[in-house]
Design an enzyme around this catalytic site. Structure first.
Site, PDB file in Angstrom:
ATOM      1  N   VAL A 128       5.906  26.601   5.506  1.00  0.00           N
ATOM      2  CA  VAL A 128       6.713  26.181   4.381  1.00  0.00           C
ATOM      3  C   VAL A 128       5.893  25.038   3.608  1.00  0.00           C
ATOM      4  O   VAL A 128       4.991  23.796   4.627  1.00  0.00           O
ATOM      5  CB  VAL A 128       8.442  25.645   4.801  1.00  0.00           C
ATOM      6  N   VAL A 177      -2.674  30.903   2.444  1.00  0.00           N
ATOM      7  CA  VAL A 177      -1.873  30.557   1.314  1.00  0.00           C
ATOM      8  C   VAL A 177      -1.135  28.545   1.883  1.00  0.00           C
ATOM      9  O   VAL A 177      -1.446  27.436   0.733  1.00  0.00           O
ATOM     10  CB  VAL A 177      -0.407  30.898   1.197  1.00  0.00           C
ATOM     11  N   LYS A 178      -0.917  28.443   2.860  1.00  0.00           N
ATOM     12  CA  LYS A 178      -0.399  27.279   3.087  1.00  0.00           C
ATOM     13  C   LYS A 178      -1.549  26.178   3.101  1.00  0.00           C
ATOM     14  O   LYS A 178      -1.016  24.801   2.592  1.00  0.00           O
ATOM     15  CB  LYS A 178       0.536  27.317   4.284  1.00  0.00           C
ATOM     16  N   ILE A 179      -2.357  26.479   3.296  1.00  0.00           N
ATOM     17  CA  ILE A 179      -3.430  25.258   3.739  1.00  0.00           C
ATOM     18  C   ILE A 179      -4.249  25.087   2.499  1.00  0.00           C
ATOM     19  O   ILE A 179      -4.508  24.320   2.205  1.00  0.00           O
ATOM     20  CB  ILE A 179      -4.417  26.151   4.822  1.00  0.00           C
TER      21      ILE A 179
END
Length: 320
Positions: A128, A177-179
């Site tokens: 998230v 994507v989150k990183i």
């Protein structure tokens, strides 16, 4: 509400009631979801009872749930709560679906996905973007990867938690994507610190400069959200330098693996390391501003003015 194969509303478990986890679980409970929560420190989960959730004394108490969400700090923590002694997947009975919202490495996620598959458990990676206040304001963003049919089964639950839910494909690509998102978080914050110190050393108040920036085409939801901390030097933690360093380590490792040069990110990583080295690891990573000021030969003072973080309207809408 999403239904199980028997037609009943899913019984949901939640592991991890820290600043983020508690706020996310609260949204599920307020939506009327049948929710049981476990946290290592039970007292942190207890406030969720007033919203209709129950508190499980053990992780094993969640094994009969249809769907279990996890929100923990590290890859090691995630492995421990799933596979360690007394872990969620350590018994004969397991939930049908595990949805992990933590920020962990792609390699760790892939390994845990395999462990889940061996036990007949579907696994979704669902990291998230946001913090506790963003969650409560109903403005959280979620990125999801894994089996698309599994995502379809729990999409309604995710919709209770976040304003934006993006499915990006199979496997564990949501981790990348989150990183990548968090690398930009650090780079933008460092850039924001540099230009704010430049303006202040030239005689412009931080409040005036950031008001101009936020109302220009270069302003963003994030720069507006971070402005109160920059103006009033309120470093109440939303995300600590230690956690940001972890994400830079993960991001630069991914860049090496994929042969992607990231010179700006690498330089920022050293400044994030300096923030950790300062010893102020329990404060918000916005202390990058203080470090930039010190390197520029000035000492900042709180301006003690009211600054809109841009979440007020969303927060009011969430309460109503």
């Amino acid at each position: 509400m999403t239904e199980t194969t028997t037609g009943a509303a899913p019984r949901v478990g939640w592991i991890g009631a820290g600043r983020m986890g508690a706020a996310m679980a609260e949204r599920l409970a307020k939506a009327g979801v049948d929710l049981a929560v476990w946290n290592r420190t039970a007292a942190k989960a207890a406030p969720l009872k007033k919203f209709g959730a129950t508190v499980s004394e053990t992780i094993a108490g969640l094994r009969d749930r249809d769907v279990v969400f996890t929100m923990v700090s590290t890859s090691e923590d995630l492995e421990r709560v799933l596979l360690g002694e007394g872990g969620l997947l350590a018994g004969e009975r397991c939930p049908a679906v595990v949805v992990d919202c933590s920020t962990v490495s792609t390699d760790a996620s892939e390994a845990l996905r395999r462990q889940c598959a061996e036990r007949g458990v579907d696994f979704l990676a669902a990291p998230v973007s946001g913090n506790g206040k963003v969650v409560r304001a109903g403005a959280l963003s979620i990125v999801v990867s894994g089996p698309e049919e599994t995502y379809a089964k729990v999409a309604h639950l995710l919709g209770h938690i976040g304003a934006s839910v993006t499915y990006v494909g199979e496997g564990d690509i949501a981790r990348l994507v989150k990183i990548a998102h968090n690398l930009m978080l650090g780079v933008v914050t460092q850039t924001m610190a540099e230009i704010t110190v430049l303006a202040e050393k030239g005689g412009v108040s931080r409040n005036a400069f950031l008001s101009f920036l936020n109302d220009s085409v270069m302003g963003s939801v994030f720069t507006r959200y971070k402005s109160p901390a920059f103006v009033n030097l309120d470093y109440t933690p939303t995300f600590t330098p230690i956690l940001l360093r972890k994400d830079f380590d993960l991001g630069l490792a991914a860049a090496r693996k994929l042969d992607v040069p990231m010179p700006v990110t690498a330089a920022t990583a050293q400044l994030v390391q300096a923030s950790v080295g300062s010893g102020r690891v329990e404060e918000d990573f916005a202390i990058l501003l203080d470090l930039q000021a010190a390197a520029s030969g000035i000492t900042l003072k709180p301006e003690d003015v009211s600054v809109d973080d841009g979440l007020g309207a969303a927060d009011e809408a969430a309460r109503s």
